[in-house]
Design an enzyme around this catalytic site. Structure first.
Site, PDB file in Angstrom:
ATOM      1  N   TYR A  54       0.828  -1.204   0.000  1.00  0.00           N
ATOM      2  CA  TYR A  54       0.000   0.000   0.000  1.00  0.00           C
ATOM      3  C   TYR A  54       0.865   1.258   0.000  1.00  0.00           C
ATOM      4  CZ  TYR A  54       0.667   1.401   4.907  1.00  0.00           C
ATOM      5  OH  TYR A  54       1.193   1.851   6.085  1.00  0.00           O
ATOM      6  N   ARG A  73       7.866   3.877  -5.019  1.00  0.00           N
ATOM      7  CA  ARG A  73       7.962   2.983  -3.852  1.00  0.00           C
ATOM      8  C   ARG A  73       6.951   1.849  -3.960  1.00  0.00           C
ATOM      9  NH1 ARG A  73       7.646   5.578   2.019  1.00  0.00           N
ATOM     10  NH2 ARG A  73       5.445   5.714   1.472  1.00  0.00           N
ATOM     11  N   LYS A 169       6.438  -1.636   1.678  1.00  0.00           N
ATOM     12  CA  LYS A 169       5.319  -1.089   2.467  1.00  0.00           C
ATOM     13  C   LYS A 169       4.149  -2.058   2.322  1.00  0.00           C
ATOM     14  CE  LYS A 169       3.225   3.453   3.291  1.00  0.00           C
ATOM     15  NZ  LYS A 169       3.356   3.450   4.741  1.00  0.00           N
ATOM     16  N   GLU A 202      12.318   2.938  13.739  1.00  0.00           N
ATOM     17  CA  GLU A 202      11.309   3.870  13.194  1.00  0.00           C
ATOM     18  C   GLU A 202      10.070   3.792  14.085  1.00  0.00           C
ATOM     19  OE1 GLU A 202       9.854   2.384   9.329  1.00  0.00           O
ATOM     20  OE2 GLU A 202      10.154   0.369  10.110  1.00  0.00           O
ATOM     21  N   LEU A 226      11.388   1.572   6.732  1.00  0.00           N
ATOM     22  CA  LEU A 226      10.776   2.067   5.502  1.00  0.00           C
ATOM     23  C   LEU A 226      11.498   3.350   5.058  1.00  0.00           C
ATOM     24  CD1 LEU A 226       8.200   1.436   3.700  1.00  0.00           C
ATOM     25  CD2 LEU A 226       7.260   3.465   4.779  1.00  0.00           C
TER      26      LEU A 226
HETATM   27  N1  PDD Z   1       2.978   5.437   7.238  1.00  0.00           N
HETATM   28  N2  PDD Z   1       7.640   3.929   8.697  1.00  0.00           N
HETATM   29  C1  PDD Z   1       6.467   3.259   8.728  1.00  0.00           C
HETATM   30  C2  PDD Z   1       6.415   1.917   9.372  1.00  0.00           C
HETATM   31  C3  PDD Z   1       5.303   3.828   8.137  1.00  0.00           C
HETATM   32  O1  PDD Z   1       4.149   3.153   8.162  1.00  0.00           O
HETATM   33  C4  PDD Z   1       5.392   5.126   7.557  1.00  0.00           C
HETATM   34  C5  PDD Z   1       4.248   5.791   6.892  1.00  0.00           C
HETATM   35  C6  PDD Z   1       6.636   5.787   7.567  1.00  0.00           C
HETATM   36  C7  PDD Z   1       6.809   7.158   6.944  1.00  0.00           C
HETATM   37  O2  PDD Z   1       6.787   7.118   5.539  1.00  0.00           O
HETATM   38  P1  PDD Z   1       6.240   8.319   4.659  1.00  0.00           P
HETATM   39  O3  PDD Z   1       6.992   9.535   5.059  1.00  0.00           O
HETATM   40  O4  PDD Z   1       6.556   7.907   3.271  1.00  0.00           O
HETATM   41  O5  PDD Z   1       4.778   8.463   4.923  1.00  0.00           O
HETATM   42  C8  PDD Z   1       7.746   5.150   8.132  1.00  0.00           C
HETATM   43  C9  PDD Z   1       1.855   5.957   6.499  1.00  0.00           C
HETATM   44  C10 PDD Z   1       1.643   7.415   6.684  1.00  0.00           C
HETATM   45  C11 PDD Z   1       0.639   5.152   6.868  1.00  0.00           C
HETATM   46  O6  PDD Z   1       0.824   4.174   7.577  1.00  0.00           O
HETATM   47  O7  PDD Z   1      -0.454   5.440   6.408  1.00  0.00           O
END
Ligand code: PDD
Length: 304
Positions: A54, A73, A169, A202, A226
């Site tokens: 996703y 990604r 992801k 993270e 991620l």
């Molecule tokens: N989540 N690490 C994890 C485990 C995440 O689920 C997310 C983002 C990030 C940050 O990635 P980004 O900057 O690309 O959003 C890091 C999204 C927001 C979600 O779970 O909906």
């Protein structure tokens, strides 16, 4: 009103676990449905195995922010998961624009989910992968979190970062869900994973940064975290502003003794962590560099 009571109310207001509102019209395999339509069969692999990838993307004033980065990604995640879905950037963009119009919304998050489709069993039978796109409301309280900061806890996770699907992801989110139940129980609003070697990794839905003596530090991607798109933009902004940036392997103690700590994600942008494991970070207030980075990031999302 006693101070303790007031603090408790404030803490209550900071709890994030409200259901996220999905807007009325969604898209499934590029056809529009009402969100309560019955679309999945009982054999759906998303439901049975969390077998899919996703993306969460932000829309600012009708503009899909960092769309190309998210599409890249998504393609990488599908490759790791060996899901054979032809990601057509233009088609997805058009579909998002259509949903924005139908739902009459200009500021929201978009969630794109691609699964391996229907069919029980391992190895997976040759099915047809499917794609869902939905628009999700942005929590109004985020601006408050950005100003005042939130509390976090460290969550030891011995297996997550040894896992072979690192970096992808995926919708397989159990460790993150369990960690979120834990942080909510502790009256916190984010959980920060720590690997079995003791490295800070993270957040459950975010990346983490900290500042020490003017240097901006963030865990290295080689930990298996991620590759956050917000993280990438923050590093870019810092470099433009000549702020030294370091990606490395850090222990909890280094983060706890930092001058500033914050998390980054698509939906929350930059949110300061002012307390971790009940310990105040510096004076327990949002730091200057965090505020400066957030305002620079906000400028970036306004430039089309
Ligand atoms: N989540 N690490 C994890 C485990 C995440 O689920 C997310 C983002 C990030 C940050 O990635 P980004 O900057 O690309 O959003 C890091 C999204 C927001 C979600 O779970 O909906």
């Amino acid at each position: 009103m006693s101070r303790r009571f007031k603090n408790r109310i404030e803490e209550k207001n900071l709890i994030i676990s409200l259901p996220m509102k999905v807007y009325r019209f969604i898209s499934y395999n590029f056809k529009v449905f009402k969100k309560n339509a019955k679309l999945w069969r009982v054999e759906h692999r998303g439901m049975n195995y969390g077998d899919g990838a996703y993306e969460t993307i932000r829309v600012y004033d009708g503009w899909i922010f960092a769309f190309k980065d998210h599409i890249e990604r998504l393609k990488r995640s599908l490759k790791v998961l060996k899901i054979d879905f032809p990601v057509n950037e233009e088609k997805i963009e058009k579909e998002i624009m259509k949903l924005l119009k139908l739902n009459r919304v200009k500021n929201c998050a978009v969630r794109i989910v691609i699964t391996r489709g229907n069919g029980l069993g391992l190895p997976p039978p040759k099915g047809t992968p499917d794609i869902s796109i939905m628009l999700v409301d942005i929590d109004k309280k985020i601006e408050d979190y950005q100003k005042k900061g939130i509390k976090a806890i460290f969550v030891e996770n011995t297996r997550l970062y040894d896992f072979s699907i690192r970096g992808a992801k995926t919708i397989n989110f159990l460790p993150n869900i369990l960690a979120s139940i834990e942080f909510e129980k502790m009256g916190a609003q984010e959980g920060i994973f720590v690997t079995h070697e003791g490295f800070v990794a993270e957040g459950t839905t975010s990346n983490i940064f900290f500042v020490k003596n003017g240097v901006l530090k963030t865990p290295h991607l080689d930990i298996g975290i991620l590759a956050g798109i917000t993280r990438k933009f923050i590093i870019e902004i810092a470099k433009e502003e000549r702020i030294p940036v370091e990606e490395g392997f850090y222990k909890k103690e280094e983060v706890l003794s930092a001058d500033e700590v914050f998390i980054s994600s698509t939906t929350r942008e930059i949110v300061p962590l002012v307390v971790i494991d009940e310990k105040k970070i510096a004076d327990g207030k949002t730091g200057l560099l965090t505020t400066a980075l957030l305002s620079a990031f906000k400028k970036k999302v306004l430039i089309k």
